[in-house]
Write a protein that holds these residues in place. Structure first.
Motif, PDB file in Angstrom:
ATOM      1  N   PHE A   1       1.366  12.006   8.208  1.00 26.16           N
ATOM      2  CA  PHE A   1       2.718  11.703   8.690  1.00 26.16           C
ATOM      3  C   PHE A   1       2.791  10.466   9.580  1.00 26.16           C
ATOM      4  CE2 PHE A   1       3.275  16.337   7.834  1.00 26.16           C
ATOM      5  CZ  PHE A   1       4.380  16.248   7.000  1.00 26.16           C
ATOM      6  N   HIS A   2       1.728   9.674   9.661  1.00 29.04           N
ATOM      7  CA  HIS A   2       1.726   8.603  10.667  1.00 29.04           C
ATOM      8  C   HIS A   2       2.811   7.540  10.425  1.00 29.04           C
ATOM      9  CE1 HIS A   2      -0.758   6.282   7.747  1.00 29.04           C
ATOM     10  NE2 HIS A   2      -0.335   5.209   8.404  1.00 29.04           N
ATOM     11  N   ASP A   3       3.299   7.433   9.196  1.00 27.39           N
ATOM     12  CA  ASP A   3       4.366   6.474   8.884  1.00 27.39           C
ATOM     13  C   ASP A   3       5.702   7.162   8.604  1.00 27.39           C
ATOM     14  OD1 ASP A   3       3.293   4.010   9.247  1.00 27.39           O
ATOM     15  OD2 ASP A   3       2.705   3.692   7.167  1.00 27.39           O
ATOM     16  N   TYR A   4       5.802   8.450   8.891  1.00 27.73           N
ATOM     17  CA  TYR A   4       6.994   9.215   8.506  1.00 27.73           C
ATOM     18  C   TYR A   4       8.257   8.635   9.155  1.00 27.73           C
ATOM     19  CZ  TYR A   4      10.127  13.162   7.718  1.00 27.73           C
ATOM     20  OH  TYR A   4      11.186  13.958   7.333  1.00 27.73           O
ATOM     21  N   GLY A   5       9.276   8.392   8.338  1.00 30.84           N
ATOM     22  CA  GLY A   5      10.567   7.923   8.836  1.00 30.84           C
ATOM     23  C   GLY A   5      10.559   6.527   9.411  1.00 30.84           C
ATOM     24  N   ILE A   6       9.537   5.746   9.069  1.00 30.22           N
ATOM     25  CA  ILE A   6       9.364   4.443   9.712  1.00 30.22           C
ATOM     26  C   ILE A   6      10.522   3.489   9.410  1.00 30.22           C
ATOM     27  CG2 ILE A   6       8.011   3.408   7.831  1.00 30.22           C
ATOM     28  CD1 ILE A   6       6.225   2.179  10.017  1.00 30.22           C
ATOM     29  N   ASN A   7      11.133   3.643   8.229  1.00 30.35           N
ATOM     30  CA  ASN A   7      12.215   2.721   7.855  1.00 30.35           C
ATOM     31  C   ASN A   7      13.604   3.363   7.922  1.00 30.35           C
ATOM     32  OD1 ASN A   7      10.475   0.521   7.209  1.00 30.35           O
ATOM     33  ND2 ASN A   7       9.935   1.565   5.296  1.00 30.35           N
TER      34      ASN A   7
ATOM     35  N   PHE B   1       0.846  -1.196   0.000  1.00 31.83           N
ATOM     36  CA  PHE B   1       0.000   0.000   0.000  1.00 31.83           C
ATOM     37  C   PHE B   1       0.882   1.247   0.000  1.00 31.83           C
ATOM     38  CE2 PHE B   1      -2.073  -3.466   2.304  1.00 31.83           C
ATOM     39  CZ  PHE B   1      -3.290  -3.562   1.636  1.00 31.83           C
ATOM     40  N   HIS B   2       1.643   1.409  -1.076  1.00 33.15           N
ATOM     41  CA  HIS B   2       2.601   2.502  -1.159  1.00 33.15           C
ATOM     42  C   HIS B   2       1.891   3.858  -1.140  1.00 33.15           C
ATOM     43  CE1 HIS B   2       5.688  -0.432  -1.836  1.00 33.15           C
ATOM     44  NE2 HIS B   2       5.097  -0.882  -2.937  1.00 33.15           N
ATOM     45  N   ASP B   3       2.478   4.796  -0.377  1.00 31.66           N
ATOM     46  CA  ASP B   3       1.967   6.169  -0.267  1.00 31.66           C
ATOM     47  C   ASP B   3       0.549   6.232   0.299  1.00 31.66           C
ATOM     48  OD1 ASP B   3       4.316   7.310  -1.310  1.00 31.66           O
ATOM     49  OD2 ASP B   3       3.626   6.956  -3.358  1.00 31.66           O
ATOM     50  N   HIS B   4       0.178   5.245   1.098  1.00 28.89           N
ATOM     51  CA  HIS B   4      -1.200   5.260   1.603  1.00 28.89           C
ATOM     52  C   HIS B   4      -1.442   6.395   2.599  1.00 28.89           C
ATOM     53  CE1 HIS B   4       0.622   3.009   4.999  1.00 28.89           C
ATOM     54  NE2 HIS B   4      -0.371   3.509   5.708  1.00 28.89           N
ATOM     55  N   GLY B   5      -0.380   6.893   3.253  1.00 23.36           N
ATOM     56  CA  GLY B   5      -0.562   8.006   4.180  1.00 23.36           C
ATOM     57  C   GLY B   5      -1.040   9.259   3.479  1.00 23.36           C
TER      58      GLY B   5
ATOM     59  N   GLU C   1       5.648  21.520  15.670  1.00 19.43           N
ATOM     60  CA  GLU C   1       5.812  21.273  17.096  1.00 19.43           C
ATOM     61  C   GLU C   1       4.513  20.861  17.772  1.00 19.43           C
ATOM     62  OE1 GLU C   1       8.534  24.377  18.975  1.00 19.43           O
ATOM     63  OE2 GLU C   1       8.191  25.238  16.979  1.00 19.43           O
ATOM     64  N   GLU C   2       3.379  21.313  17.252  1.00 14.67           N
ATOM     65  CA  GLU C   2       2.094  20.961  17.858  1.00 14.67           C
ATOM     66  C   GLU C   2       1.749  19.499  17.619  1.00 14.67           C
ATOM     67  OE1 GLU C   2      -2.588  22.422  17.755  1.00 14.67           O
ATOM     68  OE2 GLU C   2      -1.303  22.762  16.003  1.00 14.67           O
ATOM     69  N   ALA C   3       1.938  19.040  16.391  1.00 14.14           N
ATOM     70  CA  ALA C   3       1.498  17.694  16.023  1.00 14.14           C
ATOM     71  C   ALA C   3       2.492  16.604  16.405  1.00 14.14           C
ATOM     72  CB  ALA C   3       1.231  17.636  14.513  1.00 14.14           C
ATOM     73  N   PHE C   4       3.770  16.927  16.358  1.00 13.98           N
ATOM     74  CA  PHE C   4       4.789  15.881  16.457  1.00 13.98           C
ATOM     75  C   PHE C   4       4.657  14.975  17.680  1.00 13.98           C
ATOM     76  CE2 PHE C   4       9.010  14.117  17.270  1.00 13.98           C
ATOM     77  CZ  PHE C   4       9.301  13.575  16.024  1.00 13.98           C
ATOM     78  N   PRO C   5       4.465  15.497  18.896  1.00 15.32           N
ATOM     79  CA  PRO C   5       4.402  14.601  20.062  1.00 15.32           C
ATOM     80  C   PRO C   5       3.256  13.588  19.987  1.00 15.32           C
ATOM     81  CG  PRO C   5       4.726  16.875  20.755  1.00 15.32           C
ATOM     82  CD  PRO C   5       4.396  16.911  19.297  1.00 15.32           C
ATOM     83  N   SER C   6       2.170  13.920  19.300  1.00 16.25           N
ATOM     84  CA  SER C   6       1.036  13.000  19.194  1.00 16.25           C
ATOM     85  C   SER C   6       1.364  11.781  18.336  1.00 16.25           C
ATOM     86  CB  SER C   6      -0.179  13.723  18.605  1.00 16.25           C
ATOM     87  OG  SER C   6      -0.622  14.752  19.462  1.00 16.25           O
ATOM     88  N   LEU C   7       2.361  11.899  17.485  1.00 16.73           N
ATOM     89  CA  LEU C   7       2.705  10.787  16.600  1.00 16.73           C
ATOM     90  C   LEU C   7       3.218   9.568  17.360  1.00 16.73           C
ATOM     91  CD1 LEU C   7       4.352  12.546  13.520  1.00 16.73           C
ATOM     92  CD2 LEU C   7       2.222  11.241  13.561  1.00 16.73           C
ATOM     93  N   PHE C   8       3.762   9.762  18.559  1.00 18.69           N
ATOM     94  CA  PHE C   8       4.235   8.608  19.322  1.00 18.69           C
ATOM     95  C   PHE C   8       3.071   7.697  19.697  1.00 18.69           C
ATOM     96  CE2 PHE C   8       7.345  12.031  20.685  1.00 18.69           C
ATOM     97  CZ  PHE C   8       8.307  11.672  19.759  1.00 18.69           C
ATOM     98  N   ALA C   9       1.982   8.288  20.172  1.00 17.94           N
ATOM     99  CA  ALA C   9       0.801   7.495  20.529  1.00 17.94           C
ATOM    100  C   ALA C   9       0.182   6.865  19.294  1.00 17.94           C
ATOM    101  CB  ALA C   9      -0.223   8.370  21.252  1.00 17.94           C
ATOM    102  N   VAL C  10       0.122   7.617  18.194  1.00 15.52           N
ATOM    103  CA  VAL C  10      -0.449   7.100  16.947  1.00 15.52           C
ATOM    104  C   VAL C  10       0.348   5.898  16.453  1.00 15.52           C
ATOM    105  CG1 VAL C  10      -0.817   7.636  14.502  1.00 15.52           C
ATOM    106  CG2 VAL C  10      -1.500   9.290  16.262  1.00 15.52           C
ATOM    107  N   ARG C  11       1.669   6.044  16.477  1.00 20.26           N
ATOM    108  CA  ARG C  11       2.521   4.968  15.956  1.00 20.26           C
ATOM    109  C   ARG C  11       2.441   3.714  16.836  1.00 20.26           C
ATOM    110  NH1 ARG C  11       7.784   7.200  13.333  1.00 20.26           N
ATOM    111  NH2 ARG C  11       6.118   8.087  12.064  1.00 20.26           N
TER     112      ARG C  11
END
Length: 471
Positions: free
Chosen positions: A347-353, A313-317, A370-380
């Motif tokens: 960005f939920h898969d950003y930098g995953i590999n 599922f390439h580029d699904h984000g 800066e607002e969104a970035f910390p939430s990505l830990f919980a999402v991931r």
């Protein structure tokens, strides 16, 4: 108060089991003083009055009611005559809001609803002096109970028994209740998710038959119920909306996700089932739950299968973010929520590999915000926990490493945006730069330098670098 209500309900169930008698009169609900004052004022004037519906249900369950609605035999004009300050909330339906200080209480006259022509509103209502007639028009048995301190609990349709059995059941014939207001079908699932109750079979069958009528309901009302369902302790019960055909009406993209298999070591369920499981793995935050609902919604659109039968599922984000924006606009979400959710989905898969280092984290925070970035830990983490257990610990360790490096960036107060750059536009103007595109380009170039070399984020050093652009 909440614990006392739970004890009263437990006592009722225990004593009824011993005696076989009706112990409903022994249930006592602690009402707010203002609600009690309204009821006493109405009753002193010779009318009946009770708190009714969700506040009764929640009080018995030990939950804190959001609202205290009151039902009465008094007509709206009679209620208006009893209180100093009232608002005509819905006189055509018998509702007056009584204001006590800054707090409002809806007081509604007992009524019988006429024919429903639009799957939502009765063509007309008829006021009645009979409480039973008013209660029988309500949606579910657990919402059709009334209470005042003089008569105790009025439960004419088995609401207590259904609470004891943990069942959502329509009052009367389910087809009639859903025919009156099609949104009640989604409300049944929402209550199931909030309370952990099963939906009674006849009620569930009626939902399956009548789900197409949900098209009559406005996007705003559907959105409200969907969010309440997602914010519940059991958000994966959205699955019931799929199996009964409701999502086909308001969220067909989810049906496609449920029907798209993922044949890959990292997954063990369809796209839709993965989404449902991920909802259970993240805290009950509105933006985060909506992010998980939409984070893979674009996968069916980019599905490919290699020669070994493995799905990709390439580029699904990117596609998921575009689809999330479209769906959320369709469901009338506010602009701020759409912006926040779509950014996290994108960005939920950003930098995953990628190999993680502190430089990459600085750049990621700059790119994502800066607002969104910390939430990505919980999402991931939620995304990983809803996958197969293949390499799960390695994936979680990588998220931990990202978070550690992010905390290091913050602890060292490293620059990650123009806002935290030690040099401002006014400083460049002071040494001869003209406002405009050139000045903006210089600031961005200096930021690039600092993202690579955080030790350069000092005003004097940056001024020296800026002078090179003047030459």
């Amino acid at each position: 108060m909440m614990r006392k209500s739970i004890l009263l309900y437990d006592l009722f169930v225990s004593e009824r089991g011993k005696s076989g008698g009706d112990m409903k009169q022994d249930i006592r609900i602690e009402m707010p003083q203002k609600a009690k004052y309204i009821i006493e004022t109405v009753m002193d004037a010779g009318f009946e009055a009770y708190v009714v519906g969700g506040c009764v249900r929640d009080s018995i369950l030990g939950r804190k009611p959001m609202d205290w609605d009151i039902t009465t035999s008094a007509r709206p004009e009679q209620i208006k005559g009893l209180f100093h300050r009232t608002i005509d909330t819905g006189l055509q339906h018998g509702t007056v809001t009584v204001m006590l200080g800054e707090e409002g209480f809806e007081v509604t006259t007992y009524r019988v609803d006429g024919e429903y022509e639009d799957g939502r509103h009765p063509k007309e209502v008829t006021f009645t002096p009979n409480l039973e007639e008013d209660l029988k028009r309500r949606d579910f048995t657990i919402n059709a109970m009334a209470y005042n301190e003089q008569r105790g609990l009025i439960d004419l349709f088995g609401g207590i028994e259904d609470m004891e059995s943990k069942i959502i059941r329509c009052v009367g014939e389910p087809g009639e209740r859903f025919g009156e207001d099609a949104l009640r079908m989604l409300r049944a699932i929402r209550f199931s998710a909030q309370l952990g109750y099963a939906i009674e079979n006849e009620t569930l069958d009626a939902i399956g038959k009548l789900s197409p009528s949900l098209h009559k309901i406005s996007a705003e009302r559907i959105q409200s119920e969907l969010v309440k369902l997602l914010m519940s302790p059991h958000p994966s019960r959205l699955r019931i909306a799929y199996t009964t055909g409701m999502t086909k009406v308001f969220f067909p993209e989810f049906d496609r996700a449920m029907e798209t298999e993922q044949k890959h070591p990292h997954h063990c369920a369809s796209v839709g089932e993965h989404i449902l499981q991920s909802l259970e793995c993240i805290e009950a935050d509105r933006v985060l739950r909506l992010t998980m609902l939409f984070h893979d919604i674009g996968k069916p659109a980019v599905l490919s299968v290699d020669e070994d039968g493995i799905t990709h599922f390439h580029d699904h984000g990117v596609v998921s973010a575009d689809m999330a924006e479209e769906i959320m606009h369709r469901l009338k979400f506010d602009t701020d929520t759409i912006r926040k959710v779509c950014k996290l989905v994108f960005f939920h898969d950003y930098g995953i590999n990628a190999k993680t280092n502190i430089r990459m984290v600085r750049r990621a925070v700059n790119k994502i915000g800066e607002e969104a970035f910390p939430s990505l830990f919980a999402v991931r983490r939620a995304d990983i926990m809803a996958q197969s257990d293949y390499q799960r610990q390695e994936k979680l360790d990588k998220v931990d490493r990202w978070q550690e490096l992010y905390e290091e960036v913050k602890a060292k107060n490293q620059c990650i945006s123009l806002k935290t750059l030690a040099l401002k536009g006014a400083d460049l103007i002071a040494i001869g730069f003209q406002p405009g595109k050139e000045l903006g380009d210089v600031l961005r170039n200096l930021l690039e330098l600092v993202l690579e070399h955080p030790e350069y984020n000092e005003k004097e050093k940056l001024l020296e670098e800026a002078k090179k652009y003047q030459r």
